[in-house]
Design an enzyme around this catalytic site. Structure first.
Site, PDB file in Angstrom:
ATOM      1  N   ASN A   9      -0.127  12.392  10.427  1.00  0.00           N
ATOM      2  CA  ASN A   9      -0.837  11.434  11.291  1.00  0.00           C
ATOM      3  C   ASN A   9      -0.022  10.137  11.297  1.00  0.00           C
ATOM      4  O   ASN A   9      -0.020   9.414  10.308  1.00  0.00           O
ATOM      5  CB  ASN A   9      -2.250  11.222  10.730  1.00  0.00           C
ATOM      6  CG  ASN A   9      -3.008  10.119  11.455  1.00  0.00           C
ATOM      7  OD1 ASN A   9      -2.579   9.632  12.497  1.00  0.00           O
ATOM      8  ND2 ASN A   9      -4.135   9.720  10.883  1.00  0.00           N
ATOM      9  N   TRP A  10       0.630   9.886  12.408  1.00  0.00           N
ATOM     10  CA  TRP A  10       1.517   8.710  12.474  1.00  0.00           C
ATOM     11  C   TRP A  10       0.760   7.404  12.699  1.00  0.00           C
ATOM     12  O   TRP A  10       1.350   6.336  12.678  1.00  0.00           O
ATOM     13  CB  TRP A  10       2.553   8.905  13.581  1.00  0.00           C
ATOM     14  CG  TRP A  10       3.704   9.743  13.162  1.00  0.00           C
ATOM     15  CD1 TRP A  10       3.768  10.577  12.077  1.00  0.00           C
ATOM     16  CD2 TRP A  10       4.976   9.840  13.818  1.00  0.00           C
ATOM     17  NE1 TRP A  10       4.999  11.177  12.027  1.00  0.00           N
ATOM     18  CE2 TRP A  10       5.763  10.752  13.084  1.00  0.00           C
ATOM     19  CE3 TRP A  10       5.532   9.253  14.959  1.00  0.00           C
ATOM     20  CZ2 TRP A  10       7.067  11.082  13.445  1.00  0.00           C
ATOM     21  CZ3 TRP A  10       6.824   9.589  15.321  1.00  0.00           C
ATOM     22  CH2 TRP A  10       7.583  10.489  14.567  1.00  0.00           C
ATOM     23  N   LYS A  11      -0.515   7.515  13.025  1.00  0.00           N
ATOM     24  CA  LYS A  11      -1.325   6.309  13.316  1.00  0.00           C
ATOM     25  C   LYS A  11      -0.612   5.454  14.358  1.00  0.00           C
ATOM     26  O   LYS A  11       0.044   6.002  15.252  1.00  0.00           O
ATOM     27  CB  LYS A  11      -1.626   5.569  12.008  1.00  0.00           C
ATOM     28  CG  LYS A  11      -2.232   6.512  10.956  1.00  0.00           C
ATOM     29  CD  LYS A  11      -2.784   5.817   9.748  1.00  0.00           C
ATOM     30  CE  LYS A  11      -3.333   6.857   8.781  1.00  0.00           C
ATOM     31  NZ  LYS A  11      -3.913   6.286   7.570  1.00  0.00           N
ATOM     32  N   HIS A  98     -11.636  10.314  11.821  1.00  0.00           N
ATOM     33  CA  HIS A  98     -10.865   9.655  10.760  1.00  0.00           C
ATOM     34  C   HIS A  98     -11.619   8.398  10.324  1.00  0.00           C
ATOM     35  O   HIS A  98     -12.213   7.706  11.153  1.00  0.00           O
ATOM     36  CB  HIS A  98      -9.463   9.304  11.269  1.00  0.00           C
ATOM     37  CG  HIS A  98      -8.545   8.888  10.163  1.00  0.00           C
ATOM     38  ND1 HIS A  98      -8.629   7.647   9.576  1.00  0.00           N
ATOM     39  CD2 HIS A  98      -7.550   9.541   9.514  1.00  0.00           C
ATOM     40  CE1 HIS A  98      -7.713   7.568   8.612  1.00  0.00           C
ATOM     41  NE2 HIS A  98      -7.047   8.708   8.559  1.00  0.00           N
ATOM     42  N   GLU A 100     -10.673   5.554   9.614  1.00  0.00           N
ATOM     43  CA  GLU A 100     -10.269   4.315  10.295  1.00  0.00           C
ATOM     44  C   GLU A 100     -11.003   4.168  11.617  1.00  0.00           C
ATOM     45  O   GLU A 100     -11.307   3.047  12.045  1.00  0.00           O
ATOM     46  CB  GLU A 100      -8.737   4.300  10.474  1.00  0.00           C
ATOM     47  CG  GLU A 100      -8.040   4.038   9.148  1.00  0.00           C
ATOM     48  CD  GLU A 100      -6.606   4.546   9.058  1.00  0.00           C
ATOM     49  OE1 GLU A 100      -6.011   4.894  10.088  1.00  0.00           O
ATOM     50  OE2 GLU A 100      -6.095   4.598   7.919  1.00  0.00           O
ATOM     51  N   GLU A 170     -11.044  13.901   3.235  1.00  0.00           N
ATOM     52  CA  GLU A 170     -10.266  12.688   2.978  1.00  0.00           C
ATOM     53  C   GLU A 170     -11.166  11.638   2.333  1.00  0.00           C
ATOM     54  O   GLU A 170     -11.899  10.926   3.049  1.00  0.00           O
ATOM     55  CB  GLU A 170      -9.727  12.117   4.294  1.00  0.00           C
ATOM     56  CG  GLU A 170      -8.751  12.993   5.011  1.00  0.00           C
ATOM     57  CD  GLU A 170      -7.739  12.151   5.788  1.00  0.00           C
ATOM     58  OE1 GLU A 170      -6.547  12.276   5.512  1.00  0.00           O
ATOM     59  OE2 GLU A 170      -8.161  11.352   6.631  1.00  0.00           O
ATOM     60  N   GLY A 176      -4.364   5.539   2.006  1.00  0.00           N
ATOM     61  CA  GLY A 176      -3.509   4.356   1.973  1.00  0.00           C
ATOM     62  C   GLY A 176      -3.580   3.588   0.675  1.00  0.00           C
ATOM     63  O   GLY A 176      -3.133   2.438   0.596  1.00  0.00           O
ATOM     64  N   SER A 215      -3.243   9.725   0.212  1.00  0.00           N
ATOM     65  CA  SER A 215      -2.194   9.422  -0.763  1.00  0.00           C
ATOM     66  C   SER A 215      -1.488  10.669  -1.322  1.00  0.00           C
ATOM     67  O   SER A 215      -1.185  10.737  -2.517  1.00  0.00           O
ATOM     68  CB  SER A 215      -2.752   8.547  -1.898  1.00  0.00           C
ATOM     69  OG  SER A 215      -3.128   7.286  -1.378  1.00  0.00           O
TER      70      SER A 215
HETATM   71  P1  PGA Z   1      -2.263   8.315   3.511  1.00  0.00           P
HETATM   72  O1  PGA Z   1      -3.225   8.473   4.799  1.00  0.00           O
HETATM   73  O2  PGA Z   1      -1.560   9.625   3.335  1.00  0.00           O
HETATM   74  O3  PGA Z   1      -1.329   7.207   3.898  1.00  0.00           O
HETATM   75  O4  PGA Z   1      -3.128   7.975   2.367  1.00  0.00           O
HETATM   76  C1  PGA Z   1      -3.933   9.647   4.999  1.00  0.00           C
HETATM   77  C2  PGA Z   1      -4.702   9.561   6.268  1.00  0.00           C
HETATM   78  O5  PGA Z   1      -5.008   8.463   6.746  1.00  0.00           O
HETATM   79  O6  PGA Z   1      -5.041  10.603   6.846  1.00  0.00           O
END
Ligand code: PGA
Length: 254
Positions: A9-11, A98, A100, A170, A176, A215
């Site tokens: 996931n490149w966001k 997600h 976010e 997740e 993050g 992570s």
């Molecule tokens: P991360 O993000 O691997 O940077 O912790 C995971 C995600 O947001 O799906």
């Protein structure tokens, strides 16, 4: 173990140049690894054409993903992208729910369930993110939270919803943060998810996968993927660095 599925996931990251650099290395790597692993990159959709042009056609185990979709098919929804549009440009996997998006854009379980429904109508593969916050973990509420996030999908999409789909467990506190769940913690929840989905569907379910995300690095990937109910990873930061991305795919296949 089934063939692991790794989604990057490149966001909100990437440029035309960074995509070219990334793919130069990924292309050769995937030739050797294409039988061992399914690889998906969910990049900002406006770059999908570029990635398709550079890589897609020659690699049978590489797919394009999206990071979100609108919960409508068409109409007056400025700035949004529909499930059909994603399918139309060759996207196969779509991340929804997600954390976010749940937190930054106030997406509710119902909105996410509507997205799930529309994706299934288009034969796209939903990658449903679920998981608890730090507070919910402390309160020992992880199972309830995951169950609630799954139940609305059953309510809106019916008992067959999870055929051909992915749930990414997740934990919000792990995303993050540099602190991943331990392999045992990840397995405990993944085990619950599988057992719950099977019990609700009376075992009539096909092509259902559970990923862990939060992570993941080349150092913890091996121990996590060895857990019985973890079928792959949803990677954030690790998917932006081609060296790290490749190292993770290599370690889980060793
Ligand atoms: P991360 O993000 O691997 O940077 O912790 C995971 C995600 O947001 O799906």
């Amino acid at each position: 173990m089934i063939k692991p599925i790794i989604i990057g996931n490149w966001k909100l990251n990437g440029t035309q140049q960074s995509i070219k650099n990334f793919l130069k290395l990924l292309k050769n790597f995937l030739i050797d690894y294409h039988k061992k692993c399914t690889v998906v990159i969910s990049l900002p959709v406006l770059y999908s054409y570029l990635m398709q042009k550079l890589l897609f056609s020659k690699n049978k185990n590489f797919f394009l993903g999206a990071q979100n979709v609108d919960n409508h098919c068409s109409g007056s929804f400025t700035g949004d992208i529909s499930p059909f549009m994603l399918k139309d440009i060759g996207i196969k996997y779509v991340i929804i729910g997600h954390s976010e998006r749940r937190f930054n854009y106030k997406e509710t379980d119902r909105m996410i369930a509507n997205k799930f429904y529309l994706l299934k109508q288009e034969n796209l593969i939903p990658v449903l993110c679920i998981g608890e916050t730090k507070q919910e973990k402390v309160e020992n509420n992880t199972i309830n939270i995951c169950k609630k996030q799954i139940d609305l999908i059953f309510d809106v999409c019916g008992i067959k919803a999870f055929n051909n789909s992915i749930i990414a467990y997740e934990p919000v506190w792990a995303i993050g943060s540099k602190i991943s769940a331990t392999p045992q913690e990840a397995q405990f929840i993944a085990g619950f998810i599988r057992q719950y989905i099977h019990s609700q569907t009376k075992n009539r379910i096909k092509n259902f996968f559970i990923q862990y995300g939060g992570s993941v690095t080349q150092y913890n990937a091996k121990n996590i993927i060895q857990q019985k109910d973890i079928d792959g990873f949803l990677l954030g930061r690790a998917a932006l660095q081609i060296e790290e991305f490749i190292a993770i795919i290599k370690t889980i296949n060793m």
